[in-house]
Design an enzyme around this catalytic site. Structure first.
Site, PDB file in Angstrom:
ATOM      1  N   ASP A  40       0.831  -1.192   0.000  1.00 47.58           N
ATOM      2  CA  ASP A  40       0.000   0.000   0.000  1.00 47.58           C
ATOM      3  C   ASP A  40       0.873   1.253   0.000  1.00 47.58           C
ATOM      4  O   ASP A  40       2.028   1.228   0.430  1.00 47.58           O
ATOM      5  CB  ASP A  40      -0.921   0.010   1.219  1.00 47.58           C
ATOM      6  CG  ASP A  40      -2.071  -0.980   1.086  1.00 47.58           C
ATOM      7  OD1 ASP A  40      -2.249  -1.516  -0.019  1.00 47.58           O
ATOM      8  OD2 ASP A  40      -2.780  -1.206   2.084  1.00 47.58           O
ATOM      9  N   LYS A  62      -4.019   2.686  -2.588  1.00 42.33           N
ATOM     10  CA  LYS A  62      -4.824   2.636  -1.367  1.00 42.33           C
ATOM     11  C   LYS A  62      -4.467   3.769  -0.408  1.00 42.33           C
ATOM     12  O   LYS A  62      -4.105   3.576   0.737  1.00 42.33           O
ATOM     13  CB  LYS A  62      -4.671   1.284  -0.655  1.00 42.33           C
ATOM     14  CG  LYS A  62      -5.130   0.095  -1.477  1.00 42.33           C
ATOM     15  CD  LYS A  62      -6.609   0.145  -1.743  1.00 42.33           C
ATOM     16  CE  LYS A  62      -7.078  -1.029  -2.578  1.00 42.33           C
ATOM     17  NZ  LYS A  62      -8.483  -0.920  -2.967  1.00 42.33           N
ATOM     18  N   MET A 176     -10.203   6.614   8.489  1.00 40.37           N
ATOM     19  CA  MET A 176     -10.619   7.256   7.235  1.00 40.37           C
ATOM     20  C   MET A 176     -11.618   8.388   7.486  1.00 40.37           C
ATOM     21  O   MET A 176     -12.598   8.554   6.772  1.00 40.37           O
ATOM     22  CB  MET A 176     -11.195   6.211   6.264  1.00 40.37           C
ATOM     23  CG  MET A 176     -10.163   5.188   5.815  1.00 40.37           C
ATOM     24  SD  MET A 176     -10.849   3.783   4.912  1.00 40.37           S
ATOM     25  CE  MET A 176     -11.351   2.737   6.286  1.00 40.37           C
TER      26      MET A 176
END
Length: 257
Positions: A40, A62, A176
């Site tokens: 990632d 990502k 997130m």
């Protein structure tokens, strides 16, 4: 169609929050033995450098707000490399089982006859708590921890489920959520969480350049906007968070009862 006998395997490995010395020994050995490394975007160079010189390295993206490889493409790539007999390490920030899509990837690979092993890693909320001196649970204040994401698949803020996070004895770790702090605070307060609940945003948790941004739940969006973090951020909300302190500082944000 039967799986070829010389098929390789895939290891879904947690790199932890970013500092190489927070990786598990098993994760380190997996990276050192990788023949193909799919990593990632948030995995730092110091960890990538642990892979052997002849290892095939492929960045899969990502990262919030940035272009990234589609999940279906990643799945197919892992499968193709494993069918060529390679030991494939899918290297993810944090822990693969915490918003790391390890369940989807494992199901896809095993459906095609590929052996899969999951190697856990330190997740961002744990790294943040350790680095800035606050517990995720605390007797009399926090009986449980909820790991949640503020977003759904299309990037919109989740509309449902906030009532389950409104309990005053639950520490909420939100992933997130950097760009959705105002919506998150509004939904939690609307669900019954007290506006003066201690809250922090931790940027780059576990790394040398980590930063703590502390405020009440109601004031956190403004504090976060003023700080303008660019790195990955985890929001942690709850009474136990009042014990947080800047790295090296002696005084918590608010004395614990």
């Amino acid at each position: 169609m039967p799986t070829p006998p010389d098929t390789g395997k895939v290891l879904l490995v947690g790199a932890g929050p970013g500092a190489a010395d927070l990786m598990t020994v098993r994760a380190l050995r997996a990276v050192q033995g990788a023949q193909a490394l799919l990593y990632d975007a948030l995995v730092p160079d110091e960890i990538l450098a642990l892979a052997p010189a002849g290892c095939l390295r492929i960045q899969t993206g990502k990262r919030a707000g940035k272009a990234s490889m589609k999940q279906e493409t990643i799945n197919r790539l892992m499968l193709r490399l494993a069918l060529r007999g390679r030991t494939v390490v899918r290297l993810k920030g944090g822990d693969p089982s915490v918003f790391g899509r390890s369940g989807e990837e494992r199901a896809f690979l095993e459906a095609h006859g590929v052996a899969v092993e999951v190697i856990p890693g330190v997740t961002a909320a744990s790294a943040a708590a350790a680095q800035f001196g606050f517990p995720l649970t605390h007797r009399g204040e926090a009986r449980r921890v909820a790991f949640a994401t503020a977003r759904v698949q299309d990037g919109a803020v989740v509309e449902e489920g906030w009532a389950a996070l409104a309990d005053a004895q639950t520490t909420v770790a939100l992933y997130m959520a950097r760009d959705a702090a105002a919506a998150v605070a509004g939904r939690l307060i609307g669900a019954g969480r007290a506006p003066d609940t201690p809250a922090v945003a931790v940027e780059n948790a576990g790394r040398a350049d980590a930063r703590l941004i502390g405020a009440s739940l109601a004031d956190l969006p403004a504090a976060l906007a003023a700080a303008a973090p660019e790195g990955p951020v985890v929001l942690v909300i709850g009474e136990a968070v009042a014990q947080a302190r800047a790295a090296g500082a002696g005084q918590p944000l608010r004395a614990s009862a």
